[in-house]
Scaffold this motif. Sequence first.
Motif, mmCIF file in Angstrom:
data_model
loop_
_atom_site.group_PDB
_atom_site.id
_atom_site.type_symbol
_atom_site.label_atom_id
_atom_site.label_comp_id
_atom_site.label_asym_id
_atom_site.label_seq_id
_atom_site.Cartn_x
_atom_site.Cartn_y
_atom_site.Cartn_z
ATOM 1 N N GLY A 131 -5.520 93.549 92.947
ATOM 2 C CA GLY A 131 -5.898 94.959 92.927
ATOM 3 C C GLY A 131 -7.389 95.119 92.708
ATOM 4 N N ILE A 132 -7.975 96.094 93.381
ATOM 5 C CA ILE A 132 -9.436 96.237 93.371
ATOM 6 C C ILE A 132 -9.971 96.588 91.986
ATOM 7 C CG2 ILE A 132 -9.476 98.686 94.014
ATOM 8 C CD1 ILE A 132 -11.805 95.895 95.335
ATOM 9 N N ARG A 133 -9.229 97.372 91.192
ATOM 10 C CA ARG A 133 -9.692 97.719 89.839
ATOM 11 C C ARG A 133 -9.776 96.475 88.972
ATOM 12 N NH1 ARG A 133 -9.440 102.865 87.742
ATOM 13 N NH2 ARG A 133 -8.591 102.079 85.788
ATOM 14 N N ASN A 134 -8.777 95.621 89.061
ATOM 15 C CA ASN A 134 -8.788 94.383 88.284
ATOM 16 C C ASN A 134 -9.875 93.431 88.770
ATOM 17 O OD1 ASN A 134 -6.628 95.136 86.617
ATOM 18 N ND2 ASN A 134 -5.130 94.446 88.126
ATOM 19 N N MET A 135 -10.129 93.438 90.073
ATOM 20 C CA MET A 135 -11.190 92.585 90.620
ATOM 21 C C MET A 135 -12.556 93.049 90.117
ATOM 22 S SD MET A 135 -9.792 92.104 94.530
ATOM 23 C CE MET A 135 -11.142 91.047 95.078
ATOM 24 N N LYS A 136 -12.776 94.353 90.066
ATOM 25 C CA LYS A 136 -14.048 94.878 89.578
ATOM 26 C C LYS A 136 -14.235 94.556 88.098
ATOM 27 C CE LYS A 136 -14.756 98.644 92.884
ATOM 28 N NZ LYS A 136 -14.875 100.106 93.078
ATOM 29 N N PHE A 137 -13.153 94.604 87.334
ATOM 30 C CA PHE A 137 -13.247 94.264 85.913
ATOM 31 C C PHE A 137 -13.543 92.783 85.733
ATOM 32 C CE2 PHE A 137 -11.300 92.922 81.886
ATOM 33 C CZ PHE A 137 -12.040 93.689 81.017
ATOM 34 N N LYS A 138 -12.835 91.932 86.476
ATOM 35 C CA LYS A 138 -13.049 90.482 86.368
ATOM 36 C C LYS A 138 -14.491 90.112 86.713
ATOM 37 C CE LYS A 138 -12.094 86.073 86.077
ATOM 38 N NZ LYS A 138 -11.129 85.416 86.970
ATOM 39 N N ALA A 139 -15.105 90.867 87.642
ATOM 40 C CA ALA A 139 -16.468 90.558 88.076
ATOM 41 C C ALA A 139 -17.490 90.746 86.961
ATOM 42 C CB ALA A 139 -16.848 91.413 89.288
ATOM 43 N N LEU A 140 -17.112 91.401 85.881
ATOM 44 C CA LEU A 140 -18.001 91.503 84.723
ATOM 45 C C LEU A 140 -18.053 90.182 83.958
ATOM 46 C CD1 LEU A 140 -17.056 95.026 83.356
ATOM 47 C CD2 LEU A 140 -19.322 94.322 84.121
ATOM 48 N N PHE A 141 -17.081 89.319 84.193
ATOM 49 C CA PHE A 141 -16.980 88.080 83.429
ATOM 50 C C PHE A 141 -17.105 86.826 84.285
ATOM 51 C CE2 PHE A 141 -14.503 91.439 81.504
ATOM 52 C CZ PHE A 141 -14.973 91.447 80.203
#
Length: 209
Positions: free
Chosen positions: A89-99
Amino acid sequence: IIKSYKDTRIKLVLNEKNMGQIISLNRGLKLIKTPFIARMDADDISMSNRLEVLYDYMTKDRNLSVVSSYAIIIDENGNTLSYYKIPLGIRNMKFKALFDSPVNHGSSLMRIQHIRQMGLYNPKLLTSADFNLWVKLLADNYTMLNISKYLLKIRQHSQSQINSAKIETLCSEYSHTLDYYIKTFTPLEIDFEQVRKLAFFLHYGSEFN
């Protein structure tokens, strides 16, 4: 081995000297005339249906820029060590990209037109060019997809070690991408030195205490 195949679709391209992975990837992206590119590292193993599955997603959604999958981590002898999952999911991908990288680069299938629009991989980045590319695609609202299928086996070598110089390079590169990402997606006002410390902590907190 490549020359042993009598198939006109297979083309061998040799560099006159070792230019490194990123410059070689960009060279390949400039030469390719097909709409998609799939990549993997030389000692990894693709599942037999990998390209079929990823291609099916790409052809069904013409807006899709990148699709990648889960992977199985194996040792030198092919024994399973662990299972590598990426966010769905794109929301989870955007969050993971912070880490960390939100896409499995090794199992990815990419739409070349969109990658070219991003200016290909940044040749100045030696260790995090793929992460930088995913962040730029996310920031420009390109469509990316991760699927929960294990389509690649990633070989992990026991003798592989990362020295302090490589850690410094990796985290320095990652810091600049992370700084850009935070400014793009959040209202947080964090100076670059704090971002740099965050990058080191996220990746190598145990080694650096």
